[in-house]
Each structure stands twice: as structure tokens, then as C-alpha cells.
Design a protein around this motif. Structure first.
Motif, PDB file in Angstrom:
ATOM      1  N   ARG A 454       0.806  -1.226   0.000  1.00  0.00           N
ATOM      2  CA  ARG A 454       0.000   0.000   0.000  1.00  0.00           C
ATOM      3  C   ARG A 454       0.841   1.279   0.000  1.00  0.00           C
ATOM      4  O   ARG A 454       0.287   2.377   0.015  1.00  0.00           O
ATOM      5  N   PRO A 456       2.927   4.399  -1.375  1.00  0.00           N
ATOM      6  CA  PRO A 456       2.882   5.111  -2.649  1.00  0.00           C
ATOM      7  C   PRO A 456       4.173   4.924  -3.450  1.00  0.00           C
ATOM      8  O   PRO A 456       5.265   4.856  -2.894  1.00  0.00           O
ATOM      9  N   LYS A 458       6.360   6.463  -6.749  1.00  0.00           N
ATOM     10  CA  LYS A 458       6.575   7.521  -7.726  1.00  0.00           C
ATOM     11  C   LYS A 458       7.437   6.941  -8.843  1.00  0.00           C
ATOM     12  O   LYS A 458       8.585   6.564  -8.618  1.00  0.00           O
ATOM     13  N   LYS A 838      -6.043   5.407  -3.330  1.00  0.00           N
ATOM     14  CA  LYS A 838      -4.966   6.131  -2.650  1.00  0.00           C
ATOM     15  C   LYS A 838      -5.141   5.961  -1.151  1.00  0.00           C
ATOM     16  O   LYS A 838      -6.230   6.199  -0.617  1.00  0.00           O
ATOM     17  N   TYR A 839      -4.075   5.564  -0.499  1.00  0.00           N
ATOM     18  CA  TYR A 839      -4.166   5.263   0.926  1.00  0.00           C
ATOM     19  C   TYR A 839      -3.558   6.380   1.757  1.00  0.00           C
ATOM     20  O   TYR A 839      -2.574   7.020   1.355  1.00  0.00           O
ATOM     21  N   ASP A 840      -4.155   6.586   2.921  1.00  0.00           N
ATOM     22  CA  ASP A 840      -3.639   7.554   3.875  1.00  0.00           C
ATOM     23  C   ASP A 840      -2.365   6.982   4.493  1.00  0.00           C
ATOM     24  O   ASP A 840      -2.365   5.868   5.026  1.00  0.00           O
ATOM     25  N   TYR A 856      -1.851  -0.808 -11.505  1.00  0.00           N
ATOM     26  CA  TYR A 856      -1.957   0.512 -12.124  1.00  0.00           C
ATOM     27  C   TYR A 856      -2.064   0.341 -13.631  1.00  0.00           C
ATOM     28  O   TYR A 856      -1.406  -0.516 -14.225  1.00  0.00           O
ATOM     29  N   GLN A 873       2.088   8.378 -10.394  1.00  0.00           N
ATOM     30  CA  GLN A 873       2.075   7.974  -8.983  1.00  0.00           C
ATOM     31  C   GLN A 873       0.876   7.069  -8.724  1.00  0.00           C
ATOM     32  O   GLN A 873      -0.205   7.272  -9.278  1.00  0.00           O
ATOM     33  N   PHE A 874       1.082   6.074  -7.870  1.00  0.00           N
ATOM     34  CA  PHE A 874       0.023   5.143  -7.499  1.00  0.00           C
ATOM     35  C   PHE A 874       0.425   4.446  -6.212  1.00  0.00           C
ATOM     36  O   PHE A 874       1.570   4.567  -5.751  1.00  0.00           O
ATOM     37  N   ASN A 875      -0.505   3.703  -5.636  1.00  0.00           N
ATOM     38  CA  ASN A 875      -0.242   2.948  -4.409  1.00  0.00           C
ATOM     39  C   ASN A 875      -0.210   1.458  -4.695  1.00  0.00           C
ATOM     40  O   ASN A 875      -0.993   0.950  -5.503  1.00  0.00           O
TER      41      ASN A 875
END
Length: 906
Positions: A454, A456, A458, A838-840, A856, A873-875
Motif C-alpha cells: 500500500r 505510494p 513515484k 490512494k491510501y492515507d 496501475y 504515482q500510485f499505491n
């Protein structure tokens, strides 16, 4: 259609020369060049490649894709503005079709795979533009789309085949049955049957043994029949019957061995190379070894094929002799095969392609051919994509000529080199593959070499054309490799498609093997492939003879809606006003009819399933006008050459992916026990309601539900693409298997129990159809014998509920105004954006389990023209292990590229 850029190329070709082939300005060579340039000018080659987010899918998934369309040598196409992608099942029934607008040669798309509509199996996908349909369908982009379905599956199977010994060997089918937990299903009763072309060819019963295996012995059957047969097994599992289907093409015992002399023929006294290719009945290569003997039984040389059934050997044939190969295959079987007949006289072309910088071209002729053709002019022409890249001419003054041609004259891809005789006819040909460092240089980097789940990511993508930054249109896919394992050698990529398979007709096994890690062996194996792939797109023989393709459809520049406006007497209305209105827009379009009453709305931007209204109400006396809209046609299914890519044992071949798909389903579908207290569903209309049809079988051979026609504008056009086992020719339906056998009797057609002709069906509204029933035989009805027909097609219309009040508006709809048409044209498919959560960072584990296999997908990545870079960007998901990122694409100059990158998630 004119491509003026060909003219400077033509001038440049006249100036080409080399140390051996002295250029001579002769009519013959100029004619060859001029005709070739004119052909490609008039009939430009358009190609389509489709990049998918992953190699296979499960029912319930969405296929994410991006189409790349090129002309010339991979330049983004400006010819067509629309690209299509169709999905067919294994019976050639259309399952899905999407229509996408091309912008700068590219188009993103998506195909949902609803679980209720897609059974587990191998589907056929093809992508094309309308312009491409004018040419050989073998060159359309095709792919086998394997779809698994792990939901509510009680039985998993694995099948294998063997053969019994004897003069007529039989076939043994061995099937392993287990439950979803992997426990063998022992002592289970099973009934089975085999079918070929919808006819039952055998049946039997059996019981699985203590280990869950069932062995079925099939009688001796010709390979051609067995390869087109299907085995159905039904297990009695408690109160349920579970049926599994197994194609038997892999069970056929036959093998085919072909020999391909370099240059096209064996010539007495001329040493040469001979390529050999061996395939099984399923189309896959089988390795071999053996010897070549002459007609006296003397061994001439040995041979072997150790790369998926392909190899090459050298020999010098002798006049008056014949040759055959005694072969032992990798599975221990043997066979004897004749080599091509030796020609007493001739000339041939040979190419050495091992040097990274140069091609060596050799011309060899027999003594008798040399004496008969001494001092005559011979020409060599090399073309790529129809573009002539090299041309030379010489007098035949000796038996052996040799020349070195720098590879700087060519681009990466297939190169067709042809030797022309004194009359300008092609007499020898050789395909080679050019591999150079001229591709789009792509690279991927991430901000970290390793991540947590999970976390992120780049990702930076760089594109260069040589050493210079490039502005490129790219698509990026990231998958969890543990959930989506792939055979990289067998992948279809932008390189394998646009550089190799799109120029050669026929199936190419494991195409990415030649591109993944090029080395001395892969280059040698690729050269043998070029010797054995005997069909190519560009035929000089047709070009020189003036046999041009018949153009039936022009390139589409957008969605055009056309029709005719007439008065009640049938006379066309000149300068009539026709207006087009869309349900989702306030603005309208207006067109004016010409002297023939024809109107056209050009390049209409309309999405699929959008209702439009076309009306002539703005004309004086409009109530006396008739408006007719031209129909839309659907191309018939084309032959798919990638069928050997079909997965036989889907349950085991896709096990990691299907297990994950089942976990995804279980996490998103929590079923509770409910008690259904609903009225019994009303009986649906069918053929048994009509006395004239009661003699037909109670169950049709195939049933098309009316829901399949949802959004269909013209019923007959949709029916011809959905009718399983039928052929549609000249406005008549035939039973395909009989039509192909020469029995060209039309099918009888019924609508709600009444006999109708095909013209009547032109007026059927698709939304009013409840179902279509297809009968290959007329049973006990006597319909075919009475009418001289073959098979019965039954259309059942929907029935209005009894007792329901009908409003005035509904009555008016039953009597449509002739001056107005409401329709749902085939518009552009709406493409949703790929969802990537998108995760916190402070709460990385919130939101339940993340089991995504495609992490992705982004089809709209464009690198900066100054820096050549782009950032996404992705998680990550919850899966740990290796994640695999693939970027593919092209720049405006026609440079294509691909890059694979992996990173770890723990």
C-alpha cells in the motif's frame, strides 16, 4: 489518396549503387520501382496493435487496453479516425465490440467481462480499422483472450492426451477431477459424448478412480476430424450435474513437416540452405532429428530442429535425384517426408544476416541457367512496408555474385528481398529480419527499489530517440507478478506485432523470444523463422501483374449518419432540411439534401447507446415526406491465426490468478440466505406456441436472448454477427457447416410462427425481439422438405402484458411518423478511468484487504518534448513479492519501444 513523400524516395533509389551490382537505368528496374511506389501510394498499409493491462482475465474483470494505429513504417496513422476491437467466443459468436475515436493514431478503451455473460474458455479478439478490411484478414491484429471463471465452480479439471498403438492409432483422454480445495473427486459417475460440427460422434459412461482420474478411449479418428471435435463430460455430483468441455484439437496425432529451400527451390548443382518446420495438429512446433537420403537410399546429410520445431541444414542437390527425410520426433514417433522436387535449372537468392552491420547478398545459378541467360539483366529490390529501400541491377556474367549491403539503409523489422529476371518477373525471394538500435529507447525508474504494501510509488518514465529526448504517447501497466505469472517468450508486444507478426501471414509461436534478450542464438533462430514463414503481406507478383485489392470501404474520418429524404411517391427531395437531435444534448445538427435526396451528418460525436432523432419536420408539408436512414454493417468474423495460443487446462494454467479472483469475489460479495416469495415468471414466447413449428426440436441448437440486441440499430446487421453456426451471404442465412460442404440451401425464416422472407426482417425493430432460435435441422416438422430449404431460423417478438392500458403516446409509437426516425447508432464506447485507490500514509491498513492484480493502468502517458520524461504515482496493493511494470508506445516519427521493470513489495 496521395502520399507525395514517396517521390523523393523514388529519386533516391535510382542513385543507389554497390560494389558488385552496377546500377543501370533500364525500363525493367524503373518499372518495378514505379509500380511499387504507386501501389503503396494508392493502398497504404495500416496496422493496429493493442496493449493490454495483463495477459489473461477472469469473468467479472474489465479488460483495459490502448490501441496504436500506424501507417507507413509505424508512423501514427492519419488515415483512419476510428478503430474497432471485437471479442468472439470459440463458436464465432460476437460477445463484445467497441468503437474508439483515434487521436494522433491512439485510442484508450475498455471491455467489461460480466460474469453472467462469459463462461470459462478461450475467446478470440481482433482489432482493425475499416480500411484494413479491404485487405487480407490474416493481417488484422488478433489475440487469444483466455478468460477463467472461478466463481461457484464445483469441479476443477486437468486433461491430457495419449495414443494407442496400431495401424490406426486411437486416442486416449485422461481427465483429473478435483474439488475447489484440491481434493480428488473419486468414484464419481460421468457420462461423456463427442461432437464434430454440432453432430454427435461418440458417447459413453465411466467412473473416476480412487485418485480422481477418468480414462476415455476414443476410436481411431482422422486427425482432421479429431482436431475439430469437442469432448463433453457430465459428472453426477450429488443433486447437480456438472459439465466440462474439452476441445480435442490437441489430441490429434498427426504431424506436418515442411521444407523451405532458401530462395524458393532446390536447384541441381547449386549448394543451398533448407529450413525445416514441424508442427503438431494443434499448430505448435515439435522438435525432431533425422537424416536426408536420396532415391538410392544413400545418406546425404543430417538434420535437426531444436527450436519449437524449426531448424536448417545445408545440401547440394544432384540432377535426376529425389530426396526424403527420415525423421524421429521428440515424442519418439517417426515419419518419412519428401523434400521438394529438384529443379534441373534455375537461379536463387541467398542472404547472410549474422553480421550486425551488413547484409551479404549472393546470387547463384546453375550452369544450364547461366548459359541460357548470360549477359541478361537481373535486378534486386528490397522493401519494408511497401517502401523500396534498396534497388540494384547487373548483367549475369558469372554463376556466383556476392555483394555487401550496409544495414544503415534499413529500419528494424522484416525486409523482403526479391530477385527479378530479365522480364521483370520475381523469380526468387528471401525474407530477413533487421535488428538495429533504432527503436524508441524507454526506461522506468522508481523513487525506491523496494516498498511496503500500500505504499505510494513515484515512477519516472523516460523516452529517447537515440540520445535525444522524445515526446512519446505511452501506456503503462503494473501487475502483481505473483498473481499474474506470464510466459515472457509467448507475450504479444508492440515490437512483436508491428515489426514481425503484422507482416507475415500465419501463426508465430513465442514471438517475444526473439526480442526479449537478443543474442547470437535468438538472431539465428529468427533467421530460420524468416525462412519458414512462407507468406508475406507484400506480393511483387501481384504488384507487377496489376492485381490490386478491391476497395469496398474507405477510411473512416468519423461517424457519418446518412440517408435519403423522399416524398410519398418516392421522388427525392432537393434542398430538403433534415435535423439531427441527441437525447443528451440541447443543440442539434442540420443537413441539406442533394439532388438525389441524400443527406449526410459528418463526424458526429455520439457515444454508444445514445438515442438520436432525425426529423424532416422543418420542411413545408413534412407530413407527406418519408425519411430513410442508411443501415450500419458489421464485418463478418475473420480467420484467427493465433488459435494455438489457446490454453487447454485453464484451471491449472491460470491457478494463481483464478485463486486471487475468487478471493476478490468473496470479499466483495457476501451472500445471505433469503426466501424468495415472488410470482412465477411468465412463460417466454417460443416456437412451441405455434402449430407450424411444433415439429421442431423442443430445444434449439442455439438461442440468442433478446437482451443481446440491446442498443442494436439494425436487427439484421446484429443478427448476422451473433447467429452461431450460420453464414450470411447476399441477404440469405445458411447453415455454415452445410454451406462449406457445398449445400447452399437457404434457411427457412419464421417470425412469431409465420413464414417470412429476409426483406421482412429489414423492418424488425431489435428492441422488440424476445429471442432468436436457431435450428440446424427441421426435426419432424417437414418444413425443409416442403420448401427446399435447410435449417430453420425462428424470431420471437416480445408480447405486451395482458390487460395493460395503452396510452395515446404508445399508440403513436406503434405507428411511427414516416418523416422522423428514432435510432441508437453505434457510437463511441465510453471509457471510464482506471480506479487506483490512494491510501492515507497515517492509516495504511484502512479500508479492508486490497487484492488487486492490476496495480496501475494508464493509457495516456505523454513524455515531455524537452526532457523526454513523465511521472506517474500510485499505491501498491496488499500483495507482496515482485511487481512488474511494462511501458509501451511510440513517438510522432514512428519510433516504437517497450521496457519491462520490476520492483519488490514486502
Amino acid at each position: 489518396m496521395s502520399y507525395k513523400k514517396f517521390l523523393p524516395l523514388f529519386v533516391a533509389l535510382i542513385c543507389i549503387c554497390c560494389s558488385v551490382f552496377a546500377q543501370r537505368d533500364t525500363v525493367s528496374l524503373n518499372t518495378i520501382i514505379a509500380k511499387s511506389v504507386k501501389f503503396v501510394n494508392d493502398y497504404p498499409i495500416e496496422k493496429v496493435y493493442v496493449h493490454f493491462d495483463k495477459p489473461y482475465y477472469a469473468a467479472g474483470d474489465t479488460v483495459w487496453l490502448k490501441a496504436y494505429t500506424t501507417t507507413d513504417l509505424h508512423v501514427p496513422s492519419t488515415l483512419s479516425k476510428i478503430v474497432y476491437v471485437d471479442v468472439y467466443n470459440d463458436q464465432d459468436s460476437l460477445m463484445a465490440s467497441i468503437k474508439m475515436p483515434l487521436v494522433n493514431g491512439v485510442a484508450p478503451g475498455m471491455i467489461p467481462l460480466p460474469a453472467e455473460g462469459y463462461k470459462q474458455g478461450n475467446y478470440r479478439l481482433r482489432a482493425y480499422t475499416n480500411w484494413m478490411l479491404n485487405f487480407d484478414g490474416s493481417y488484422l491484429f488478433t489475440k487469444v483472450l483466455t478468460i477463467g471463471n472461478p466463481i461457484d465452480k464445483d469441479v476443477l479439471t486437468t486433461v491430457s492426451f495419449g495414443h494407442t498403438a496400431g495401424a490406426q492409432p486411437g486416442t486416449t483422454v485422461r481427465i483429473f477431477y478435483k474439488d475447489p480445495n484440491g481434493k480428488p473427486l473419486a468414484n464419481q459417475k460421468i457420462s461423456w459424448r463427442t461432437e464434430a460440427s454440432h453432430d454427435e460422434t461418440g458417447k459413453g459412461r465411466g467412473t473416476t478412480d480412487a485418485n480422481g482420474y477418468l480414462t476415455i478411449s476414443l476410436p481411431p479418428t482422422p486427425s482432421i476430424t479429431l482436431s475439430s471435435s469437442t469432448l463433453f463430460t457430465t459428472m453426477e455430483l450429488g443433486t447437480k450435474n456438472v459439465t466440462n468441455i474439452f476441445p480435442l484439437k490437441s489430441a490429434a496425432p498427426g504431424k506436418d513437416v515442411q521444407f523451405f529451400p532458401e530462395g524458393g527451390q532446390l536447384i541441381a548443382g547449386v549448394p543451398g540452405k533448407v529450413a525445416v518446420k514441424a508442427i503438431k495438429a494443434d499448430g505448435l512446433g515439435v522438435n525432431l532429428k533425422g537424416t536426408v537420403v536420396d532415391n538410392a537410399g544413400q545418406t546425404v546429410c543430417t538434420l535437426s530442429a531444436d527450436h519449437i520445431g524449426m531448424g536448417a541444414f545445408a545440401m547440394q542437390p544432384e540432377a535426376g535425384k529425389s530426396y526424403k527425410a527420415n525423421i524421429t520426433f521428440a515424442d519418439g514417433t517417426t515419419g518419412s517426408y519428401d523434400l521438394p522436387r529438384v529443379q534441373a535449372s534455375g537461379i536463387t537468392l541467398m542472404i547472410a544476416n549474422a553480421d550486425a552491420d551488413n547484409l551479404t547478398i549472393r546470387i547463384l545459378s546453375s550452369e544450364s541457367f547461366f548459359q541460357a541467360n548470360q549477359n541478361k539483366n537481373f535486378s534486386i529490390v528490397a522493401q519494408q512496408g511497401g517502401f523500396i529501400k534498396y534497388a540494384a541491377q547487373t548483367r549475369l556474367e558469372k554463376q556466383v555474385y556476392s555483394a555487401i549491403v550496409p544495414k544503415t539503409k534499413f529500419q528494424s523489422g522484416t525486409l523482403q528481398i526479391t530477385l527479378f529476371g530479365p522480364t521483370g518477373s520475381p523469380i526468387s525471394e528471401r525474407m530477413v529480419f533487421i535488428q538495429k538500435a533504432d527503436l524508441l529507447n524507454l526506461a522506468i525508474n522508481t523513487d525506491k527499489p523496494q516498498y511496503l504494501h500500500r505504499q505510494p510509488v513515484k515512477m519516472t518514465i523516460a523516452a529517447k530517440n537515440g540520445a535525444l529526448p522524445a515526446e512519446a504517447s505511452l501506456s503503462v501497466s503494473v501487475v502483481d507478478e505473483g498473481k499474474v505469472p506470464v510466459d515472457e517468450d509467448a507475450e504479444t508486444t508492440i515490437l512483436t506485432s508491428l515489426l514481425l507478426t503484422s507482416d507475415l501471414r500465419g501463426y508465430i509461436e513465442k514471438p517475444n523470444y526473439y526480442f526479449k534478450k537478443p543474442d547470437e542464438k535468438t538472431i539465428a533462430d529468427l533467421d530460420i523463422l524468416m525462412l519458414t514463414q512462407g507468406y508475406r503481406r507484400f506480393s511483387f507478383r501481384d504488384v507487377m501483374a496489376g492485381r490490386n485489392p478491391k476497395i469496398l470501404v474507405m477510411p473512416e474520418t468519423g461517424i457519418d449518419i446518412t440517408g435519403t429524404l423522399r416524398n410519398r411517391t418516392g421522388l427525392p427531395i432537393f434542398k430538403g432540411i433534415v435535423r439531427l437531435m441527441m437525447a443528451d444534448r440541447t443543440a442539434s445538427l442540420q443537413a441539406t439534401t442533394n439532388a438525389d435526396g441524400q443527406f449526410k451528418f459528418a463526424n458526429v460525436m455520439v457515444n454508444d447507446s445514445t438515442k438520436i432523432t432525425i426529423t424532416a419536420r422543418d420542411n413545408p408539408g413534412y407530413t407527406n415526406l418519408m425519411l430513410m436512414v442508411d443501415g450500419q454493417t458489421y464485418p463478418a468474423p475473420s480467420r484467427i491465426t493465433t488459435l494455438p495460443d489457446e490454453r487447454l487446462n485453464i484451471d491449472s494454467a491460470m491457478r494463481p490468478y483464478l485463486e486471487n479472483s475468487k478471493r476478490v469475489y468473496n470479499n466483495t460479495h457476501q451472500l445471505k440466505e433469503v426466501v424468495v416469495k415472488a410470482a412465477v415468471a411468465p412463460k417466454r414466447p417460443g416456437h412451441l406456441e405455434h402449430g407450424a413449428l411444433t415439429g421442431l426440436s423442443p430445444e434449439p441448437d442455439h438461442l440468442i436472448d433478446g437482451e443481446r440486441f440491446k442498443g442494436c440499430t439494425f436487427f439484421v446487421s446484429c443478427l448476422q454477427s451473433m447467429a452461431l453456426g450460420l453464414t450470411y451471404v447476399d441477404n440469405i442465412f445458411y447453415v455454415t457447416r452445410d454451406y462449406n460442404a457445398g449445400i447452399k440451401k437457404p434457411m427457412e425464416v419464421y417470425m412469431d410462427g409465420l413464414q417470412v422472407d429476409m426483406n421482412y426482417l429489414q423492418g424488425v425493430v431489435a428492441s422488440e425481439v424476445e429471442s432468436v432460435e436457431i435450428f440446424f435441422k427441421d426435426g419432424m416438422s417437414g418444413i425443409n422438405q416442403r420448401d427446399g430449404t435447410n435449417g430453420v431460423l425462428v424470431i420471437n417478438k416480445k408480447k405486451a402484458p395482458k390487460g395493460q392500458k395503452v396510452s395515446l403516446a404508445d399508440l403513436q409509437k406503434l405507428l411511427p411518423n414516416p418523416y422522423q426516425v428514432e435510432m441508437v447508432p453505434r457510437g463511441y464506447t465510453v471509457v471510464k478511468e482506471f480506479y487506483a485507490p490512494k491510501y492515507d500514509v497515517a492509516k495504511p491498513n484502512a479500508g479492508g484487504v486490497d487484492l488487486r492484480s492490476t496495480i496501475y493502468w494508464n493509457p495516456k502517458v505523454t513524455t515531455d518534448k524537452i526532457t523526454g520524461a513523465a511521472t506517474v504515482q500510485f499505491n501498491n496493493a496488499d500483495g507482496t513479492g515482485t511487481y512488474r511494470a511494462i511501458v509501451e508506445g511510440m513517438d510522432a516519427a514512428g519510433n516504437i519501444g517497450r521496457y519491462v521493470y520490476r520492483y519488490k513489495v514486502q
